[in-house]
Design a protein around this motif. Sequence first.
Motif, PDB file in Angstrom:
ATOM      1  N   ALA A 202       0.864  -1.205  -0.048  1.00 38.49           N
ATOM      2  CA  ALA A 202      -0.021  -0.043  -0.091  1.00 38.49           C
ATOM      3  C   ALA A 202       0.975   1.222  -0.119  1.00 38.49           C
ATOM      4  O   ALA A 202       1.818   1.410   1.033  1.00 38.49           O
ATOM      5  CB  ALA A 202      -0.866  -0.085   1.130  1.00 38.49           C
ATOM      6  N   ASP A 203       0.588   2.181  -1.039  1.00 42.33           N
ATOM      7  CA  ASP A 203       1.379   3.450  -1.206  1.00 42.33           C
ATOM      8  C   ASP A 203       2.736   3.395  -0.878  1.00 42.33           C
ATOM      9  O   ASP A 203       3.680   4.209  -0.900  1.00 42.33           O
ATOM     10  CB  ASP A 203       0.780   4.461  -0.038  1.00 42.33           C
ATOM     11  N   ARG A 204       3.669   2.069  -1.318  1.00 40.38           N
ATOM     12  CA  ARG A 204       4.929   1.830  -1.076  1.00 40.38           C
ATOM     13  C   ARG A 204       5.374   2.113   0.249  1.00 40.38           C
ATOM     14  O   ARG A 204       6.606   2.399   0.293  1.00 40.38           O
ATOM     15  CB  ARG A 204       5.618   2.556  -2.087  1.00 40.38           C
ATOM     16  N   GLN A 205       4.595   2.132   1.304  1.00 41.00           N
ATOM     17  CA  GLN A 205       4.894   2.424   2.636  1.00 41.00           C
ATOM     18  C   GLN A 205       4.763   1.099   3.438  1.00 41.00           C
ATOM     19  O   GLN A 205       5.478   0.987   4.417  1.00 41.00           O
ATOM     20  CB  GLN A 205       4.092   3.377   3.213  1.00 41.00           C
ATOM     21  N   VAL A 206       3.786   0.087   3.256  1.00 42.87           N
ATOM     22  CA  VAL A 206       3.839  -1.087   4.013  1.00 42.87           C
ATOM     23  C   VAL A 206       3.395  -2.110   3.095  1.00 42.87           C
ATOM     24  O   VAL A 206       2.659  -1.890   2.193  1.00 42.87           O
ATOM     25  CB  VAL A 206       2.713  -0.664   5.052  1.00 42.87           C
ATOM     26  N   ALA A 207       3.715  -3.413   3.514  1.00 43.17           N
ATOM     27  CA  ALA A 207       3.651  -4.500   2.767  1.00 43.17           C
ATOM     28  C   ALA A 207       3.090  -5.530   3.603  1.00 43.17           C
ATOM     29  O   ALA A 207       3.439  -5.734   4.855  1.00 43.17           O
ATOM     30  CB  ALA A 207       4.926  -5.044   2.004  1.00 43.17           C
ATOM     31  N   LEU A 208       2.108  -6.500   2.933  1.00 43.04           N
ATOM     32  CA  LEU A 208       1.667  -7.535   3.812  1.00 43.04           C
ATOM     33  C   LEU A 208       2.102  -8.641   2.847  1.00 43.04           C
ATOM     34  O   LEU A 208       1.600  -8.762   1.627  1.00 43.04           O
ATOM     35  CB  LEU A 208       0.382  -7.545   4.021  1.00 43.04           C
ATOM     36  N   LEU A 209       2.670  -9.936   3.529  1.00 40.40           N
ATOM     37  CA  LEU A 209       3.118 -10.997   2.689  1.00 40.40           C
ATOM     38  C   LEU A 209       3.289 -12.392   3.518  1.00 40.40           C
ATOM     39  O   LEU A 209       3.442 -11.966   4.891  1.00 40.40           O
ATOM     40  CB  LEU A 209       4.382 -10.990   1.892  1.00 40.40           C
ATOM     41  N   PRO A 210       3.261 -13.581   2.924  1.00 37.50           N
ATOM     42  CA  PRO A 210       3.208 -14.685   4.119  1.00 37.50           C
ATOM     43  C   PRO A 210       4.517 -14.857   4.763  1.00 37.50           C
ATOM     44  O   PRO A 210       5.435 -14.208   4.235  1.00 37.50           O
ATOM     45  CB  PRO A 210       2.987 -15.781   2.985  1.00 37.50           C
ATOM     46  N   LEU A 211       4.561 -15.415   5.957  1.00 33.76           N
ATOM     47  CA  LEU A 211       5.521 -15.615   6.807  1.00 33.76           C
ATOM     48  C   LEU A 211       6.395 -16.695   6.249  1.00 33.76           C
ATOM     49  O   LEU A 211       7.545 -16.706   6.157  1.00 33.76           O
ATOM     50  CB  LEU A 211       5.264 -15.480   8.268  1.00 33.76           C
TER      51      LEU A 211
END
Length: 315
Positions: A202-211
């Motif tokens: 999101a907005d190159r400020q935060v990422a969510l991905l599998p651990l």
Amino acid sequence: MLQPLGVTDFAETAYRALLAAPGLTVPELAGRLGRSSGATRRAAGELEELGLVSRLPGRPVRLLATHPDSAIDLLVARRREELEKIRVTARALAAEVHVERQPSELLEIVVGQAAIAARFTQFTRNCRAELLVFDRPPYASPTEEDGQGAVNGLLREGVRVRGIYAPESLSQPGGLDAAVLAAKRGELSRVHPRVPMKLAIADRQVALLPLVLDDMVTSAVIVRPSALLDALVALFELLWEQAAPLLVADEEMARDKDLLTLLVAGLKDETIARQLGVSTRTVSRHVADLMDRLGARTRFQAGVLAERNGLLADD
């Protein structure tokens, strides 16, 4: 009920009384509410200032409650404007303050399918400029699988959304239809045969991905501004350049539109046949004909050549 919009409890009680009995004077309203004329006059003034009450012509002054639909919509619009001003001010203040994050603050572990799905929803709600997504199963929950509704909301708000789909995503029941519909609504959609994992930035400020890549639904990691986040953005851009657009644009290829879309998605003949409602043999024949016309040796090469020839497009 109206407290979040800046209406006090007694003023709301007075408003409801005026809705039930339009045209009361302040003394009449005070008698109905069992309160003093002074307190009732102050409440009426508050309602008048908020646009919830108006005065009828003539003497004595009689009060008329504004219809709830228009009055409350106006209050909601005012509150949204106030909150947006606060948001802008907060961002301006944040830009003036440099906060050195501790290494432990750059990563956050999220455990549980519901928590992961909730974080993805939070991503879409807070995103303001651009959302980057790798879409591939398995999905943490039906909420995540149906997250296209939240993405459509971003598109309506003018947020740029770019999605790279794995062939497995499009072979899910309704997956292709949902992806094509999103692309038609403004999502920039591409397909890559080897999407390595699920990812949202999101907005190159935060990422969510599998651990853990072997288990992409029960645990995830949130990555904040860091070299790791920069690498994830670079990975997305690399695969974006390699991926093929989802939609077919050339009118002369209308007969092959669905076939080419499914072919670029990397789906097998059996899956394509089910999607198109034809036999596997018919699909194989059309695929061979299409590859021959494009001069392609492989299915993915056919997608690349179709893009180079202007047969695929995304805005």
